[in-house]
Design an enzyme around this catalytic site. Structure first.
Site, PDB file in Angstrom:
ATOM      1  N   ILE A 689     103.422  17.432 -16.612  1.00 38.29           N
ATOM      2  CA  ILE A 689     102.200  16.616 -16.491  1.00 38.29           C
ATOM      3  C   ILE A 689     101.255  17.132 -15.410  1.00 38.29           C
ATOM      4  CG2 ILE A 689     103.229  14.506 -17.353  1.00 38.29           C
ATOM      5  CD1 ILE A 689     103.609  13.564 -14.489  1.00 38.29           C
ATOM      6  N   SER A 694     102.445  24.588  -5.036  1.00 40.05           N
ATOM      7  CA  SER A 694     103.827  24.550  -4.587  1.00 40.05           C
ATOM      8  C   SER A 694     104.830  24.365  -5.718  1.00 40.05           C
ATOM      9  CB  SER A 694     104.015  23.423  -3.567  1.00 40.05           C
ATOM     10  OG  SER A 694     103.670  22.187  -4.146  1.00 40.05           O
ATOM     11  N   ASP A 819      97.112  15.187   5.270  1.00 33.26           N
ATOM     12  CA  ASP A 819      96.467  15.659   4.041  1.00 33.26           C
ATOM     13  C   ASP A 819      96.052  14.461   3.177  1.00 33.26           C
ATOM     14  OD1 ASP A 819      95.424  17.462   2.271  1.00 33.26           O
ATOM     15  OD2 ASP A 819      97.332  17.943   1.295  1.00 33.26           O
TER      16      ASP A 819
END
Length: 997
Positions: A689, A694, A819
């Site tokens: 999906i 990474s 982040d």
């Protein structure tokens, strides 16, 4: 014929080509030097005689030569045109404030500007070293280079300025130390070097030679050592700000010689010793004192409290003794914050009687006696915070008439008696905390008027009687904690109307009757604790529909009947149904040894948990044994069949998946209803999906029909960053280790749940709860963004803020996400938001004072706080900036970076567009205009969060509070002013320091 035509056109063009004077031609050339997306130069007409009527140009009335050029806030991009400007010999004033100048400054063109008096290049993108030739400008009085990217040291030549009065170098990348030669600029009136990462250094004693100095701002300049006595010679100084440094030693008594001083800010240092015991009486002009967050001891001098103060902040020190009675005579006092000291005695009885007191925080001291009766005499008190003292007596009736109150915290004292009826119903109070006192009486029905109440905390008192039906009128209520009281009667039926309620804790009371019908409407209920009461009847099946409930404790009551199978729909971290009268079978999900303690003391319960059903007959046991045997045999046959099938199919699967299951290690963080094999078998491209730098993300549907998301990280995902010693252990410094260490311990409804992790030699898997609506970023910036109406966007902002507030304030040590962005905010089926992706998260200093320096930038373009990008120093304020960008995305519907912005990002685009085109050009056109007022408030919160100065950004707890207020009937709190500029209110009271998660 052709010659005649050419001559005709030459005649026509002659007056327009040569009528503009020389300075006008220079400005036309300057105009071509810039990118002008907003058409700022539209009226700079080259057919005019002079430029004197052009926008931003001022001329001498006699000579008509240009004397001033003010291009502030013009959204211009390009290099600084020094060589052109200096050709206009009478130019005395130049301002390019708040543009996008992006060059270095020329070293040798500047000295030609001999007439220049005022030069403002603040808030641009200038780089390189500061030219030393500035000092050669003979008439220069004002130089402001604030908010650029200048680097290197302050030039030595700056000690030779002849007439300079104002020098502003705030928020650059300057290094070296603050030079002593600045003490040679005898004409200087303002020196502002704040928010630069200088090398650790002392305050030069030579600054004491600046006898004309009126303002000295050295905030967050990496200063160490003691404050020099020589500063006491600055007799004209009105504002001294040395905050956010590492200064130590005592406060020199010479500072009390500064008789013109209006404001002194020394907070967040390591100052020791006592406040000067005398000399304060001479400082008649002093209005604001902030020496909080130091290590000061001793007493508060009576002389200090006799000054006509407006604001006194001495919190987080080690001050002792009594608060002088004379502080109550300060007729202008609006702010008094003394929390976290060792102060004793009684609070002045006339405190607030003579002054417009707004904010009072004396928490975490040893004050005794009664609460002063005149705190709200002027009718403007907003916060009354007195937790963790030894106050006694009753709450004064006058507080019950203080309609301006917003927060009341009196917990952990010795107060007693009935609470004034008026206090229950104050219309603007959002937090009423009376925990751990000896209050008695009932909750008055006047509570129906407390329309803004979000937290009602009454735990550990002697309140009695019924909980009134009027409680159900409080649409903004998020928490009701009334445990360890003597409440009786049944729960009011109206409690099911509290659609925002997240926590209901009434354990250890004398409640009776059945749970009210309609409890399924409490969609946001996260914690339900009704233990140790006298409740009866069946446990409602509808509790199983409370999708965010993760804490359920109904133990120690008289509940009967079966345990609803619907409880298996919940994802509980805590379940306790012990010591009731329950009977029947335990739902299969909970019929496990690990849940045994959750069901003890219910003799009628059945299930395959050893020791739980010992009272059953032998016949029944034999029957159960036979059934178990049959199921075991069937299971063995099934397993053998599966193994055989797998063996036959092994070669084909080997081609598709080179994974050796025998080498996998499973680490779980919650009770699992699946194994690693279920996960591994579903990792094929049909279930993919999403993918990123990474690894890949798969959706895996389990055998129990639930779905999980699996992030597969291949190889090394090492991030070049310092390792964070998380929970006393050195963790391998990669995204996988950081995410496991962080999410493995976190339990919060707005943080994505990490079920488990699986590891092998070259592959690592993280298994999360599945979020059906994907990420906010993908949804908001796609053609499906129309499904995100304003109520949903507001809900997402509040949910995400609560998740970040938990990380910053409730985790010990605090966690910085690093982040925060819209793609890392995931949405469940009801558009509830979860903060995700903790691969670069870090814990911060346990003492809460320091920041942590990183060797590389972690974060995403458009979200990175300006100070983080060039200092690599990380704290919670970096996350707050990033979250502010997310808010701006929700309001505008725009990306954080976009070619449409030019060299700007979303933050600068919003600020510029607001100034020049108004709010309607900022708000996403897909949003219904009926929500405009609410959207504007949320936009304002986003702008507060993205303030370029970290100190001026609110804490995440404050952001949550402001967002909650937007959803209620109150207006956002007015911003307070600091240093003459509008800035958000950023002080935190003792209660906002965080607790063990």
């Amino acid at each position: 014929m052709l010659l005649n035509i050419a001559f005709f056109f030459l005649i026509l063009s002659f007056p327009y080509t040569f009528c503009l004077n020389q300075e006008g031609l220079i400005l036309q050339q300057l105009k071509l030097n810039f990118d002008d997306p907003d058409n700022f130069f539209s009226d700079w007409n080259d057919r005019d005689d002079t430029p004197c009527k052009w926008l931003a140009v001022t001329c001498d009335s006699v000579s008509h030569s240009v004397t001033s050029l003010d291009l502030s806030n013009a959204n211009l991009a390009g290099p600084f045109p020094a060589s052109l400007l200096c050709r206009m010999r009478n130019l005395t004033f130049i301002s390019f404030y708040n543009n996008l100048l992006n060059s270095t400054l020329p070293e040798y063109d500047l000295p030609v500007c001999e007439s220049l008096v005022h030069l403002d290049l603040a808030q641009n993108l200038l780089t390189g070293k500061i030219p030393s030739s500035f000092a050669e400008l003979p008439n220069l009085k004002y130089l402001d280079l604030t908010g650029n990217n200048f680097s290197g040291e302050i030039p030595v030549s700056f000690g030779t300025f002849r007439q300079l009065e104002v020098l502003g170098l705030v928020e650059n990348l300057l290094d070296g130390t603050i030079p002593a030669f600045l003490g040679n600029i005898s004409t200087l009136k303002q020196l502002n070097l704040s928010y630069n990462q200088f090398f650790p250094g002392r305050i030069p004693s030579e600054l004491g030679n600046l006898t004309n100095l009126e303002t000295l701002w050295l905030t967050q300049c990496n200063l160490i050592g003691e404050i020099p006595d020589s500063l006491g010679r600055l007799s004209r100084l009105t504002d001294l700000d040395l905050a956010l440094n590492a200064l130590d030693g005592s406060i020199p008594s010479s500072l009390t010689q500064l008789t013109s001083l209006i404001q002194i800010e020394l907070y967040n240092n390591s100052l020791t010793g006592e406040l000067p015991p005398s000399g304060w009486s001479k400082m008649k002009a002093l209005r604001r004192i902030d020496v909080s967050m130091n290590e000061l001891s001793g007493t508060i001098a009576a002389e200090l409290c006799e000054l006509p103060l407006e604001s006194l902040n001495l919190y987080e020190n080690s001050l002792e003794g009594e608060l002088p009675e004379s502080i109550a005579n300060s007729t202008n006092l609006y702010e008094l914050r003394l929390f976290q000291n060792h102060l004793t005695g009684v609070l002045p009885k006339d405190l607030g009687k003579n002054s417009p007191l707004l904010w009072l925080d004396v928490s975490s001291n040893k004050f005794s006696g009664e609460v002063p009766t005149n705190l709200c005499e002027k009718g403007v008190l907003v916060e009354a915070l007195m937790i963790d003292n030894s106050l006694s007596g009753k709450i004064p009736a006058s507080l019950g008439q203080c309609r301006s109150l917003n927060r009341i915290r009196l917990s952990n004292n010795n107060l007693s008696g009935a609470v004034p009826d008026g206090l229950w119903g104050l219309p603007h109070v959002s937090l009423l905390d009376l925990k751990s006192n000896s209050f008695s009486g009932v909750i008055a029905k006047t509570i129906a008027s407390a329309s803004n109440l979000s937290s009602l905390i009454l735990s550990g008192n002697k309140f009695s009687g019924n909980i009134p039906e009027e409680l159900g009128f409080l649409a903004s209520l998020l928490e009701f904690s009334g445990d360890h009281n003597v409440f009786s009667g049944s729960l009011p039926n109206s409690i099911v109307n509290l659609g925002q309620l997240g926590k209901l804790d009434l354990h250890d009371n004398a409640l009776s009757g059945e749970l009210p019908r309609g409890i399924h409407s409490l969609k946001k209920l996260n914690e339900l604790n009704l233990a140790n009461n006298d409740l009866s009847g069946n446990i409602p099946q509808e509790i199983g529909s409370l999708s965010v409930l993760n804490y359920l404790d109904l133990s120690g009551n008289r509940f009967s009947g079966k345990i609803p199978n619907a409880l298996q729909n919940l994802k509980l971290n805590q379940l306790n149904l012990s010591n009731n009268r329950l009977s029947g079978d335990i739902p299969p999900l909970y019929a496990k040894v690990m849940y045994k303690n959750s069901f003890l003391g219910n003799p009628g319960l059945c299930g395959d948990i050893d020791g739980l059903c010992d009272g059953r007959s032998d016949g029944n046991n034999g029957c159960a044994w036979l059934l178990r045997s049959i199921f075991v045999l069937a299971g063995v046959v099934f397993v053998v069949g599966v193994v055989w099938f797998y063996w036959k199919y092994k070669n084909f699967r080997k081609v598709r998946r080179a994974i050796d299951k025998s080498k996998w290690t499973l680490m779980s963080f919650h009770k699992l209803g699946f194994s690693e094999d279920e996960i591994l078998d579903a990792l094929d491209e049909d279930n993919l999906i999403g993918s990123g730098s990474s690894g890949k993300v798969y959706k895996v549907v389990l055998s129990n029909a639930e779905a999980v998301a699996v992030k597969k990280l291949w190889g090394s995902t090492k991030i070049a960053d310092e390792s964070s010693d998380v929970e006393k252990g050195n963790v391998q410094d990669d995204g996988f280790a950081a995410e496991v260490e962080t999410l493995g311990k976190i339990r919060h409804k707005n943080i994505v749940k990490l079920w488990c992790c699986c590891t092998t030699g070259d592959c690592k898997l993280l298994v999360y709860e599945y979020m059906p609506n994907g990420s906010l970023g993908d949804l908001l910036h796609s053609n499906k963004s129309g499904s995100l109406d304003w109520p949903i966007r507001y809900k997402i902002a509040l949910d995400a803020a609560e998740g970040l507030a938990y990380l910053h304030h409730d985790c010990v040590p605090p966690i910085v996400h690093r982040d925060v962005k819209s793609n890392n905010i995931l949405l469940d089926g009801d558009f509830g938001a979860r903060v995700a992706d903790f691969g670069v998260a870090k814990v911060v200093d346990a003492n809460g004072k320091g920041t942590k320096s990183m060797s590389v930038i972690a974060g995403s373009c458009g979200y990175i706080a300006p100070e983080y990008a060039y200092t690599l120093r990380v704290n919670e304020k970096s996350d707050i900036y990033s979250f502010g960008v997310v808010i701006l995305e929700l309001v505008t519907g725009r990306l954080p970076v976009d070619p449409e912005y030019g060299e700007k990002d979303l933050v600068k685009w919003v600020c510029t567009t607001l100034d020049q085109k108004g709010i309607d050009r900022v708000i996403d056109t897909k949003l219904d205009s009926c929500f405009k007022e609410e959207i504007c408030k949320v936009l304002n919160i986003g702008l507060l969060c993205t303030n370029p100065l970290p100190i001026n950004r609110p804490s995440m707890r404050r952001v949550v509070k402001m967002l909650q207020e937007v959803g209620g009937v109150n207006q956002l709190k007015n911003a307070s002013t600091k240093d003459g500029k509008l800035t958000p209110y950023y002080y935190e009271d003792a209660s906002d320091q965080g607790s063990v998660a």
